[in-house]
Design a protein around this motif. Structure first.
Motif, PDB file in Angstrom:
ATOM      1  N   ALA A 174       0.820  -1.213   0.000  1.00  0.00           N
ATOM      2  CA  ALA A 174       0.000   0.000   0.000  1.00  0.00           C
ATOM      3  C   ALA A 174       0.854   1.262   0.000  1.00  0.00           C
ATOM      4  O   ALA A 174       0.615   2.196  -0.783  1.00  0.00           O
ATOM      5  N   TRP A 175       1.858   1.287   0.865  1.00  0.00           N
ATOM      6  CA  TRP A 175       2.688   2.502   0.964  1.00  0.00           C
ATOM      7  C   TRP A 175       3.714   2.575  -0.160  1.00  0.00           C
ATOM      8  O   TRP A 175       3.994   3.659  -0.686  1.00  0.00           O
ATOM      9  N   GLY A 176       4.283   1.422  -0.528  1.00  0.00           N
ATOM     10  CA  GLY A 176       5.289   1.431  -1.593  1.00  0.00           C
ATOM     11  C   GLY A 176       4.695   1.710  -2.952  1.00  0.00           C
ATOM     12  O   GLY A 176       5.345   2.326  -3.811  1.00  0.00           O
ATOM     13  N   GLY A 177       3.471   1.291  -3.175  1.00  0.00           N
ATOM     14  CA  GLY A 177       2.833   1.510  -4.474  1.00  0.00           C
ATOM     15  C   GLY A 177       2.153   2.857  -4.614  1.00  0.00           C
ATOM     16  O   GLY A 177       1.640   3.181  -5.693  1.00  0.00           O
ATOM     17  N   GLY A 178       2.096   3.624  -3.530  1.00  0.00           N
ATOM     18  CA  GLY A 178       1.510   4.955  -3.603  1.00  0.00           C
ATOM     19  C   GLY A 178       0.015   5.012  -3.398  1.00  0.00           C
ATOM     20  O   GLY A 178      -0.586   6.097  -3.484  1.00  0.00           O
ATOM     21  N   ALA A 179      -0.620   3.865  -3.109  1.00  0.00           N
ATOM     22  CA  ALA A 179      -2.066   3.882  -2.895  1.00  0.00           C
ATOM     23  C   ALA A 179      -2.435   4.528  -1.572  1.00  0.00           C
ATOM     24  O   ALA A 179      -3.511   5.114  -1.433  1.00  0.00           O
ATOM     25  N   ALA A 180      -1.545   4.408  -0.588  1.00  0.00           N
ATOM     26  CA  ALA A 180      -1.802   5.019   0.722  1.00  0.00           C
ATOM     27  C   ALA A 180      -1.510   6.507   0.658  1.00  0.00           C
ATOM     28  O   ALA A 180      -0.468   6.928   0.139  1.00  0.00           O
ATOM     29  N   ASP A 181      -2.406   7.298   1.168  1.00  0.00           N
ATOM     30  CA  ASP A 181      -2.274   8.757   1.129  1.00  0.00           C
ATOM     31  C   ASP A 181      -2.732   9.318   2.463  1.00  0.00           C
ATOM     32  O   ASP A 181      -3.913   9.191   2.831  1.00  0.00           O
ATOM     33  N   THR A 182      -1.821   9.935   3.200  1.00  0.00           N
ATOM     34  CA  THR A 182      -2.173  10.493   4.507  1.00  0.00           C
ATOM     35  C   THR A 182      -3.185  11.623   4.390  1.00  0.00           C
ATOM     36  O   THR A 182      -3.828  11.985   5.374  1.00  0.00           O
ATOM     37  N   ALA A 183      -3.335  12.181   3.178  1.00  0.00           N
ATOM     38  CA  ALA A 183      -4.328  13.247   3.002  1.00  0.00           C
ATOM     39  C   ALA A 183      -5.735  12.734   3.270  1.00  0.00           C
ATOM     40  O   ALA A 183      -6.602  13.502   3.709  1.00  0.00           O
ATOM     41  N   ARG A 184      -5.982  11.455   3.009  1.00  0.00           N
ATOM     42  CA  ARG A 184      -7.304  10.888   3.293  1.00  0.00           C
ATOM     43  C   ARG A 184      -7.578  10.897   4.797  1.00  0.00           C
ATOM     44  O   ARG A 184      -8.720  11.047   5.223  1.00  0.00           O
ATOM     45  N   ILE A 185      -6.537  10.694   5.569  1.00  0.00           N
ATOM     46  CA  ILE A 185      -6.694  10.732   7.026  1.00  0.00           C
ATOM     47  C   ILE A 185      -6.878  12.162   7.491  1.00  0.00           C
ATOM     48  O   ILE A 185      -7.764  12.472   8.297  1.00  0.00           O
ATOM     49  N   ALA A 186      -6.029  13.070   6.987  1.00  0.00           N
ATOM     50  CA  ALA A 186      -6.097  14.470   7.410  1.00  0.00           C
ATOM     51  C   ALA A 186      -7.425  15.106   7.033  1.00  0.00           C
ATOM     52  O   ALA A 186      -7.990  15.905   7.792  1.00  0.00           O
ATOM     53  N   ALA A 187      -7.965  14.733   5.870  1.00  0.00           N
ATOM     54  CA  ALA A 187      -9.221  15.336   5.419  1.00  0.00           C
ATOM     55  C   ALA A 187     -10.397  14.936   6.294  1.00  0.00           C
ATOM     56  O   ALA A 187     -11.408  15.648   6.349  1.00  0.00           O
ATOM     57  N   ALA A 188     -10.279  13.776   6.961  1.00  0.00           N
ATOM     58  CA  ALA A 188     -11.387  13.286   7.796  1.00  0.00           C
ATOM     59  C   ALA A 188     -11.085  13.425   9.280  1.00  0.00           C
ATOM     60  O   ALA A 188     -11.740  12.792  10.106  1.00  0.00           O
ATOM     61  N   LEU A 189     -10.112  14.277   9.607  1.00  0.00           N
ATOM     62  CA  LEU A 189      -9.664  14.389  10.992  1.00  0.00           C
ATOM     63  C   LEU A 189     -10.630  15.274  11.793  1.00  0.00           C
ATOM     64  O   LEU A 189     -10.356  16.421  12.106  1.00  0.00           O
ATOM     65  N   ARG A 190     -11.777  14.706  12.096  1.00  0.00           N
ATOM     66  CA  ARG A 190     -12.741  15.407  12.942  1.00  0.00           C
ATOM     67  C   ARG A 190     -13.113  14.501  14.109  1.00  0.00           C
ATOM     68  O   ARG A 190     -13.168  13.276  13.991  1.00  0.00           O
ATOM     69  N   TRP A 191     -13.344  15.107  15.239  1.00  0.00           N
ATOM     70  CA  TRP A 191     -13.596  14.369  16.480  1.00  0.00           C
ATOM     71  C   TRP A 191     -14.994  13.790  16.464  1.00  0.00           C
ATOM     72  O   TRP A 191     -15.984  14.503  16.286  1.00  0.00           O
ATOM     73  N   HIS A 192     -15.110  12.495  16.617  1.00  0.00           N
ATOM     74  CA  HIS A 192     -16.408  11.817  16.617  1.00  0.00           C
ATOM     75  C   HIS A 192     -17.019  11.727  18.012  1.00  0.00           C
ATOM     76  O   HIS A 192     -18.132  11.229  18.153  1.00  0.00           O
ATOM     77  N   GLY A 193     -16.300  12.162  19.002  1.00  0.00           N
ATOM     78  CA  GLY A 193     -16.797  12.079  20.371  1.00  0.00           C
ATOM     79  C   GLY A 193     -16.150  10.935  21.129  1.00  0.00           C
ATOM     80  O   GLY A 193     -15.768   9.911  20.550  1.00  0.00           O
ATOM     81  N   LEU A 194     -16.015  11.111  22.441  1.00  0.00           N
ATOM     82  CA  LEU A 194     -15.366  10.098  23.268  1.00  0.00           C
ATOM     83  C   LEU A 194     -16.145   8.788  23.254  1.00  0.00           C
ATOM     84  O   LEU A 194     -15.542   7.702  23.239  1.00  0.00           O
ATOM     85  N   ALA A 195     -17.475   8.875  23.248  1.00  0.00           N
ATOM     86  CA  ALA A 195     -18.274   7.649  23.258  1.00  0.00           C
ATOM     87  C   ALA A 195     -17.992   6.797  22.024  1.00  0.00           C
ATOM     88  O   ALA A 195     -17.940   5.569  22.097  1.00  0.00           O
ATOM     89  N   ALA A 196     -17.795   7.442  20.868  1.00  0.00           N
ATOM     90  CA  ALA A 196     -17.503   6.702  19.641  1.00  0.00           C
ATOM     91  C   ALA A 196     -16.149   6.008  19.736  1.00  0.00           C
ATOM     92  O   ALA A 196     -15.995   4.848  19.330  1.00  0.00           O
ATOM     93  N   VAL A 197     -15.156   6.705  20.278  1.00  0.00           N
ATOM     94  CA  VAL A 197     -13.827   6.112  20.430  1.00  0.00           C
ATOM     95  C   VAL A 197     -13.887   4.926  21.394  1.00  0.00           C
ATOM     96  O   VAL A 197     -13.283   3.870  21.145  1.00  0.00           O
ATOM     97  N   LEU A 198     -14.630   5.073  22.488  1.00  0.00           N
ATOM     98  CA  LEU A 198     -14.740   3.991  23.463  1.00  0.00           C
ATOM     99  C   LEU A 198     -15.519   2.807  22.896  1.00  0.00           C
ATOM    100  O   LEU A 198     -15.223   1.647  23.207  1.00  0.00           O
TER     101      LEU A 198
END
Length: 427
Positions: free
Chosen positions: A174-198
Motif C-alpha cells: 500500500a505505501w510502496g505503491g503509492g495507494a496510501a495517502d495520509t491526506a485521506r486521514i487528514a481530510a477526515a480528521l474530525r472528532w467523533h466524540g469520546l463515546a464513539a472512540v470507546l
C-alpha cells in the motif's frame, strides 16, 4: 512469580539463562499466535465505522485495558492455578454470584467469538454465501476437536508467522505503491466524540484477548512477556489500521466487509494478491477457531459441573480436556448464532461484551488480593475494572442488548435456583 527473568538479558547470561530466554520467546510467540489472527480481519472495519480516523487511539485504549486485565489475571492465577479463571476468582474473592456472572459471560463471549471468527472465514472464502462457509469451517473444526486433534505450538507459530508476513506485505504494497495517502486521514480528521472512540475500543478489545498462554503459571509466563506480546500486537494492528485508513479512507473502510482485500485491490489491482490476503484471513480464522471452540466448551463444562446448566452437558469423553457434550453444545450454540440474523459485527460485539464482563470480574477479584499475595499496583486493576465496564457499556446497543439477554438469562436462573434452595431449606 516464576520465570520473571529479563528475556533480553538472559540471552547473554550462559546456557541455562539462554534456555529461559528461549522459553520466554516461545511464550510470547504463543500469545501472539492467538492475538494476531482473526481479530485484525474481523473488527477493524466496524471499529472504523464507530470512530473514523481515531481508530489508532481506540486501539491504544483497548490495549491498555487489555494489559491491566491480563496483569490481574496473571496475579490471580498464581493463587488459583486450577481451571475456571474468573469463575473461580469471582466465587472465592467476591462471592458466588460474581463467579456465576463471570462464568456465563465467558460462555456467551466464547460462543459469540466462535461465530464471529467463523463468519470472518466465510466472508473471505465464500463471499456469496458467508454463512454457509462459516458453518462448514465450524463443523470441520468441531469434528477435528472431537477426534482429539490439536495443532502443535510450532504449527500455531508457523500460521502466525504466515499471517504476519501477509499483513506486512499489505502494508508495504500500500505505501510502496503509492495507494496510501495520509491526506485521506487528514481530510477526515474530525472528532467523533469520546463515546464513539470507546465503542470502537470495546470492539477492538476482542482482538487482544489471546494472552491466556502468557498468564498461565503452568507455562511460566511473566508480566514482562505479556507486555512484549501486547506491544507487538498493538504495533501490528496500528500499522494495518493506519494503512487501511490511508488507502480506503474512513467511510469506505467502515462499509467494507473484507477491508484488507479491498486495500490490496486498490493498491495493486491484482486478483492474485487479493486471493493471498483472503487465504491469510482463512488461515488466521481456522487456527484461532479451534482454541476458541475449546474455550467455549470449557466454559459450558464448568457451568455444568455446578449445575448452572444441565449437568449431563459435562459428560462424555474428554478428547482435549473438555467433555464432548460440552464441545458439541458450544458448537451448536455457535452455529445457531451464525444461522440467526446476527451479522459479523454484532457477533464480534457480543463476544467483546462477554470478554469485558469476564475481565471486569477478574479485575475486581484482583483488588481483593492482600499484600502477602503479591497484590498488584492498585492502579492496574482499577484501570482494568473501570475500563472494562465503560467499554462494555459503550459497545453498539444491538450487541449489548443481545449479550445482556443471554448473560442475564443465565444469572436469572442462578438467582431463582438459590431462592428455591433457601425456601426449601426454611421449610
Amino acid at each position: 512469580m516464576r520465570h520473571t527473568h529479563d528475556v533480553g538479558t538472559s540471552l547473554f547470561s550462559g546456557p541455562a539463562a539462554a534456555q529461559r530466554g528461549l522459553h520466554g520467546i516461545r511464550i510470547v510467540g504463543a500469545g501472539l499466535s492467538a492475538m494476531v489472527g482473526a481479530g485484525v480481519f474481523a473488527v477493524v472495519a466496524p471499529a472504523a465505522r464507530a470512530t473514523g480516523v481515531w481508530l489508532p487511539l481506540a486501539l491504544l485504549i483497548a490495549a491498555t485495558v487489555a494489559y491491566c486485565s491480563a496483569v490481574s489475571e496473571t496475579r490471580l492465577s498464581l493463587h488459583h492455578p486450577g481451571r475456571g479463571g474468573a469463575y473461580v476468582y469471582g466465587q472465592r474473592r467476591l462471592g458466588e454470584g460474581w463467579g456465576v456472572l463471570a462464568g456465563w459471560a465467558s460462555a456467551v463471549g466464547a460462543v459469540a467469538a466462535c461465530s464471529a471468527v467463523a463468519l470472518t472465514f466465510g466472508v473471505h472464502v465464500w463471499p456469496s454465501h458467508p454463512r454457509a462457509g462459516a458453518l462448514a469451517v465450524l463443523a470441520a473444526v468441531a469434528v477435528l476437536a472431537w477426534s482429539g486433534l490439536r495443532p502443535s505450538p510450532r504449527t500455531a507459530a508457523a500460521a502466525c508467522a504466515v499471517v504476519v508476513a501477509i499483513l506486512a506485505g499489505v502494508v508495504v504494497l500500500a505505501w510502496g505503491g503509492g495507494a496510501a495517502d495520509t491526506a485521506r486521514i487528514a481530510a477526515a480528521l474530525r472528532w467523533h466524540g469520546l463515546a464513539a472512540v470507546l465503542s470502537a475500543a470495546g470492539l477492538l478489545f476482542f482482538a487482544f484477548t489471546g494472552w491466556r498462554p502468557i498468564t498461565s503459571p503452568r507455562l511460566g509466563g511473566s508480566e514482562q512477556q505479556l507486555g512484549w506480546a501486547l506491544g507487538v500486537a498493538l504495533g501490528v494492528y496500528s500499522a494495518v489500521a493506519v494503512t487501511a485508513l490511508a488507502v480506503l479512507g474512513p467511510r469506505e473502510l467502515a462499509r467494507s466487509t473484507v477491508p484488507l482485500v479491498d486495500v490490496v485491490l486498490r493498491s495493486a489491482a491484482s486478483d492474485v494478491a487479493a486471493s493471498v490476503v483472503a487465504a491469510g484471513a482463512a488461515l488466521a480464522c481456522a487456527s484461532v477457531l479451534g482454541p476458541a471452540l475449546l474455550a467455549a466448551a470449557h466454559s459450558v463444562a464448568v457451568l455444568a459441573a455446578d449445575r448452572h446448566v444441565p449437568r449431563w452437558l459435562g459428560g462424555g469423553s474428554r478428547p482435549l480436556g473438555v467433555p464432548e457434550r460440552a464441545l458439541f453444545a458450544a458448537g451448536a450454540a455457535s452455529a445457531a448464532v451464525i444461522v440467526a440474523d446476527l451479522d459479523l459485527w454484532a457477533a464480534a460485539g457480543v463476544a467483546a461484551f462477554g470478554n469485558l464482563v469476564y475481565y471486569a470480574v477478574t479485575n475486581a477479584s484482583a483488588l481483593r488480593l492482600g499484600p502477602t499475595e503479591h497484590r498488584p499496583w492498585l492502579a492496574l486493576p482499577v484501570v482494568g475494572l473501570v475500563g472494562c465496564i465503560v467499554l462494555a457499556l459503550c459497545l453498539p446497543p444491538k450487541a449489548v442488548l443481545y449479550a445482556l439477554a443471554a448473560v442475564g438469562a443465565g444469572v436469572a436462573v442462578f438467582v431463582a435456583r438459590r431462592w428455591w434452595r433457601r425456601r426449601t431449606a426454611r421449610a
